[in-house]
Write a protein that holds these residues in place. Structure first.
Motif, PDB file in Angstrom:
ATOM      1  N   GLY A 154       0.847  -1.181   0.000  1.00  0.00           N
ATOM      2  CA  GLY A 154       0.000   0.000   0.000  1.00  0.00           C
ATOM      3  C   GLY A 154       0.882   1.230   0.000  1.00  0.00           C
ATOM      4  N   SER A 155       0.330   2.352   0.408  1.00  0.00           N
ATOM      5  CA  SER A 155       1.134   3.577   0.421  1.00  0.00           C
ATOM      6  C   SER A 155       2.284   3.477   1.404  1.00  0.00           C
ATOM      7  CB  SER A 155       0.249   4.777   0.781  1.00  0.00           C
ATOM      8  OG  SER A 155      -0.702   5.022  -0.229  1.00  0.00           O
ATOM      9  N   ARG A 156       2.055   2.783   2.540  1.00  0.00           N
ATOM     10  CA  ARG A 156       3.099   2.691   3.556  1.00  0.00           C
ATOM     11  C   ARG A 156       3.321   1.269   4.073  1.00  0.00           C
ATOM     12  NH1 ARG A 156       0.962   7.514   3.505  1.00  0.00           N
ATOM     13  NH2 ARG A 156      -1.046   6.703   4.197  1.00  0.00           N
ATOM     14  N   ASP A 157       2.279   0.455   4.130  1.00  0.00           N
ATOM     15  CA  ASP A 157       2.377  -0.873   4.719  1.00  0.00           C
ATOM     16  C   ASP A 157       1.810  -1.908   3.758  1.00  0.00           C
ATOM     17  OD1 ASP A 157       3.411  -0.012   7.250  1.00  0.00           O
ATOM     18  OD2 ASP A 157       1.397   0.683   7.783  1.00  0.00           O
ATOM     19  N   ASP A 158       1.783  -3.169   4.218  1.00  0.00           N
ATOM     20  CA  ASP A 158       1.049  -4.225   3.546  1.00  0.00           C
ATOM     21  C   ASP A 158       0.335  -5.054   4.617  1.00  0.00           C
ATOM     22  OD1 ASP A 158       2.976  -5.970   4.672  1.00  0.00           O
ATOM     23  OD2 ASP A 158       4.195  -5.938   2.856  1.00  0.00           O
ATOM     24  N   LEU A 159      -0.448  -6.021   4.200  1.00  0.00           N
ATOM     25  CA  LEU A 159      -1.237  -6.789   5.160  1.00  0.00           C
ATOM     26  C   LEU A 159      -0.359  -7.615   6.088  1.00  0.00           C
ATOM     27  CD1 LEU A 159      -4.225  -7.875   2.898  1.00  0.00           C
ATOM     28  CD2 LEU A 159      -4.362  -6.430   4.935  1.00  0.00           C
ATOM     29  N   PHE A 160       0.805  -8.063   5.616  1.00  0.00           N
ATOM     30  CA  PHE A 160       1.745  -8.774   6.504  1.00  0.00           C
ATOM     31  C   PHE A 160       2.189  -7.868   7.649  1.00  0.00           C
ATOM     32  CE2 PHE A 160       3.124 -12.404   3.616  1.00  0.00           C
ATOM     33  CZ  PHE A 160       2.730 -13.372   4.515  1.00  0.00           C
ATOM     34  N   THR A 161       2.449  -6.608   7.319  1.00  0.00           N
ATOM     35  CA  THR A 161       2.851  -5.666   8.364  1.00  0.00           C
ATOM     36  C   THR A 161       1.737  -5.480   9.381  1.00  0.00           C
ATOM     37  OG1 THR A 161       4.273  -4.490   6.783  1.00  0.00           O
ATOM     38  CG2 THR A 161       3.675  -3.328   8.804  1.00  0.00           C
ATOM     39  N   ILE A 162       0.511  -5.346   8.891  1.00  0.00           N
ATOM     40  CA  ILE A 162      -0.629  -5.216   9.808  1.00  0.00           C
ATOM     41  C   ILE A 162      -0.739  -6.446  10.695  1.00  0.00           C
ATOM     42  CG2 ILE A 162      -3.131  -4.910   9.944  1.00  0.00           C
ATOM     43  CD1 ILE A 162      -1.535  -2.489   8.843  1.00  0.00           C
ATOM     44  N   LYS A 163      -0.536  -7.606  10.129  1.00  0.00           N
ATOM     45  CA  LYS A 163      -0.592  -8.852  10.907  1.00  0.00           C
ATOM     46  C   LYS A 163       0.499  -8.872  11.968  1.00  0.00           C
ATOM     47  CE  LYS A 163      -0.656 -13.890  10.296  1.00  0.00           C
ATOM     48  NZ  LYS A 163      -1.982 -14.099  10.941  1.00  0.00           N
ATOM     49  N   SER A 164       1.706  -8.430  11.602  1.00  0.00           N
ATOM     50  CA  SER A 164       2.809  -8.422  12.560  1.00  0.00           C
ATOM     51  C   SER A 164       2.587  -7.431  13.696  1.00  0.00           C
ATOM     52  CB  SER A 164       4.131  -8.102  11.848  1.00  0.00           C
ATOM     53  OG  SER A 164       4.183  -6.736  11.449  1.00  0.00           O
ATOM     54  N   GLN A 165       1.740  -6.435  13.430  1.00  0.00           N
ATOM     55  CA  GLN A 165       1.431  -5.436  14.457  1.00  0.00           C
ATOM     56  C   GLN A 165       0.237  -5.827  15.317  1.00  0.00           C
ATOM     57  OE1 GLN A 165       0.886  -1.974  11.968  1.00  0.00           O
ATOM     58  NE2 GLN A 165       3.094  -1.553  11.791  1.00  0.00           N
ATOM     59  N   GLY A 166      -0.268  -7.027  15.095  1.00  0.00           N
ATOM     60  CA  GLY A 166      -1.361  -7.516  15.926  1.00  0.00           C
ATOM     61  C   GLY A 166      -2.707  -7.605  15.253  1.00  0.00           C
ATOM     62  N   GLY A 167      -2.807  -7.177  13.999  1.00  0.00           N
ATOM     63  CA  GLY A 167      -4.070  -7.291  13.290  1.00  0.00           C
ATOM     64  C   GLY A 167      -4.407  -8.741  13.010  1.00  0.00           C
ATOM     65  N   ASP A 168      -5.678  -9.065  13.048  1.00  0.00           N
ATOM     66  CA  ASP A 168      -6.113 -10.450  12.811  1.00  0.00           C
ATOM     67  C   ASP A 168      -6.337 -10.632  11.316  1.00  0.00           C
ATOM     68  OD1 ASP A 168      -7.091 -12.999  12.908  1.00  0.00           O
ATOM     69  OD2 ASP A 168      -8.530 -12.623  14.529  1.00  0.00           O
ATOM     70  N   VAL A 169      -5.255 -10.905  10.604  1.00  0.00           N
ATOM     71  CA  VAL A 169      -5.287 -11.102   9.158  1.00  0.00           C
ATOM     72  C   VAL A 169      -5.100 -12.590   8.891  1.00  0.00           C
ATOM     73  CG1 VAL A 169      -4.181 -10.567   6.954  1.00  0.00           C
ATOM     74  CG2 VAL A 169      -4.360  -8.801   8.726  1.00  0.00           C
ATOM     75  N   ARG A 170      -6.024 -13.181   8.142  1.00  0.00           N
ATOM     76  CA  ARG A 170      -5.991 -14.623   7.914  1.00  0.00           C
ATOM     77  C   ARG A 170      -6.031 -14.933   6.415  1.00  0.00           C
ATOM     78  NH1 ARG A 170     -10.211 -16.990  12.544  1.00  0.00           N
ATOM     79  NH2 ARG A 170      -9.656 -15.457  14.176  1.00  0.00           N
ATOM     80  N   VAL A 171      -5.214 -15.913   6.013  1.00  0.00           N
ATOM     81  CA  VAL A 171      -5.238 -16.407   4.639  1.00  0.00           C
ATOM     82  C   VAL A 171      -6.296 -17.497   4.539  1.00  0.00           C
ATOM     83  CG1 VAL A 171      -3.941 -17.629   2.852  1.00  0.00           C
ATOM     84  CG2 VAL A 171      -2.815 -15.856   4.216  1.00  0.00           C
ATOM     85  N   VAL A 172      -7.175 -17.368   3.560  1.00  0.00           N
ATOM     86  CA  VAL A 172      -8.187 -18.388   3.303  1.00  0.00           C
ATOM     87  C   VAL A 172      -8.056 -18.843   1.854  1.00  0.00           C
ATOM     88  CG1 VAL A 172      -9.789 -17.553   5.064  1.00  0.00           C
ATOM     89  CG2 VAL A 172      -9.920 -16.626   2.737  1.00  0.00           C
ATOM     90  N   TYR A 173      -8.676 -19.963   1.553  1.00  0.00           N
ATOM     91  CA  TYR A 173      -8.584 -20.514   0.200  1.00  0.00           C
ATOM     92  C   TYR A 173      -9.889 -20.372  -0.577  1.00  0.00           C
ATOM     93  CZ  TYR A 173      -4.256 -22.338   2.000  1.00  0.00           C
ATOM     94  OH  TYR A 173      -3.000 -22.434   2.553  1.00  0.00           O
ATOM     95  N   SER A 174     -10.905 -19.828   0.081  1.00  0.00           N
ATOM     96  CA  SER A 174     -12.193 -19.591  -0.552  1.00  0.00           C
ATOM     97  C   SER A 174     -12.921 -18.536   0.254  1.00  0.00           C
ATOM     98  CB  SER A 174     -13.014 -20.887  -0.580  1.00  0.00           C
ATOM     99  OG  SER A 174     -14.383 -20.619  -0.827  1.00  0.00           O
TER     100      SER A 174
END
Length: 367
Positions: A97-117
């Protein structure tokens, strides 16, 4: 042919290449409008085996790559919220993104999950009713039916804590925008077989007639692509501009009626901004008024997003087919898969990622 390896048969490939060489007398620029086709072309060196008169131009066929920066930044803002479980396919997690990505958000404590559907995300919403579950719904016509089904099921089952952040784009308007560009050099198209397996081929004849370009629907294996190129070149050499289906094992002319009915129910056509290209009228889908309550952008009221693209990344020009990835000064230097400046390097279907994976050393070091 019955088995996948037969579509890589070297003897059959050589026969098709011989036919292409024999048919080619002019100078032709062909565009494949699919990131999967781009990777197959580069991986197998198909562009290097073609006659000198044929140039393959890589189009904006990577759904991750064309997702606009503003939508990525909205996804990051939503994913930061403590009440949200943000679900996505894995290929979106490292898109900058402009400054971060979803991995960064996840590393900062955000509940980001990979799904297959998207239906996996719907099940999470059912299992955790106290949380808001958002699925990042991106892509071309290929992935849209499953995303539409997830929203349809959420409405039917009364799952009120599920929503979709939508950024769907459509291929035919993109072809039209490419042909309308003053810098366009494209003389023929390889259309994406998986898109046509959903939507059919009826949208393409008006484009072929209006812009006097052949459009050949093809698949993704080496023989598929060579046959698509052969048919396109034969048309160009004969002065024809027709739609041909070179992928009949997967693409019926009418597409998939059930999938199209689901799309018509859940989505409506809208203008859409494409990353690196700009706004293309009526080139995307958004949730229809009937399903507006499941629109994550509306539910979370994400406003005031200030986007900032990399100053040295030329991925927009790559997406428009104006340059090849190694012509970007940052390619393979400041921009690598470990440190991507643009989505075309991080996406598994991006042109920059294909060149880096299969041809980086001979192109970059030669420069």
């Amino acid at each position: 042919m019955k088995y996948l390896d037969e579509f890589s048969d070297p003897d059959l490939a050589r026969a098709l290449l011989d036919q292409i060489h024999e048919a080619t007398t002019g100078q032709w620029a062909l565009m494949e409008v699919c990131g999967g086709q781009t990777h197959s072309i580069i991986r197998h060196g198909i562009d290097q085996l073609l006659p000198d008169g044929i140039e393959m131009i890589h189009g904006p066929g990577c759904p991750v790559c064309v997702t606009p920066l503003a939508v990525i930044d909205k996804a990051l803002e939503i994913a930061r919220r403590p009440e949200v479980i943000f679900c996505s396919f894995g290929d979106m997690l490292r898109v900058p993104g402009s400054r971060d990505d979803l991995f960064t958000i996840k590393s900062q404590g955000g509940d980001v999950r990979v799904v297959y559907s998207p239906l996996d995300a719907l099940r999470i919403a059912q299992d955790e009713p106290e949380r808001e579950v958002v699925f990042f719904g991106i892509g071309f016509e290929t992935t849209a039916p499953a995303n539409a089904m997830a929203v349809h099921q959420a409405r039917r089952l009364g799952v009120g804590n599920f929503s979709l952040l939508v950024s769907h784009v459509l291929v035919p308007p993109a072809i039209e925008a490419i042909m309308e560009s003053p810098s366009c050099r494209v003389q023929g198209f390889l259309a994406a077989g998986h898109v046509c397996s959903v939507m059919g081929t009826s949208e393409y004849p008006p484009l072929a007639q209006r812009y006097q370009v052949p459009i050949v629907v093809t698949g993704f294996e080496p023989l598929d692509l060579l046959e698509g190129i052969r048919r396109t070149v034969v048309q160009l050499e004969e002065g024809r501009h027709e739609v041909e289906n070179a992928y009949p094992r997967a693409v019926p002319a009418e597409g998939n009626p059930a999938a199209k009915a689901m799309l018509e129910d859940v989505f409506e056509v809208t203008d859409r901004t494409w990353r690196g290209i700009g706004e293309i009228p009526r080139s995307g889908w958004r949730l229809s008024p009937r399903y507006a309550d499941f629109d994550a952008e509306r539910r979370f009221s994400v406003e005031g997003i200030d986007t900032a693209e990399s100053a040295i990344c030329r991925s927009g020009e790559v997406l428009q087919g104006l340059i090849k990835p190694p012509q970007c000064e940052a390619f393979g230097r400041e921009c690598t898969p470990r440190n991507p400046l643009g989505a075309t390097m991080v996406s598994s279907e991006g042109a920059c990622a294909a060149y880096y994976a299969y041809r980086r050393l001979d192109l970059v070091e030669a420069g």
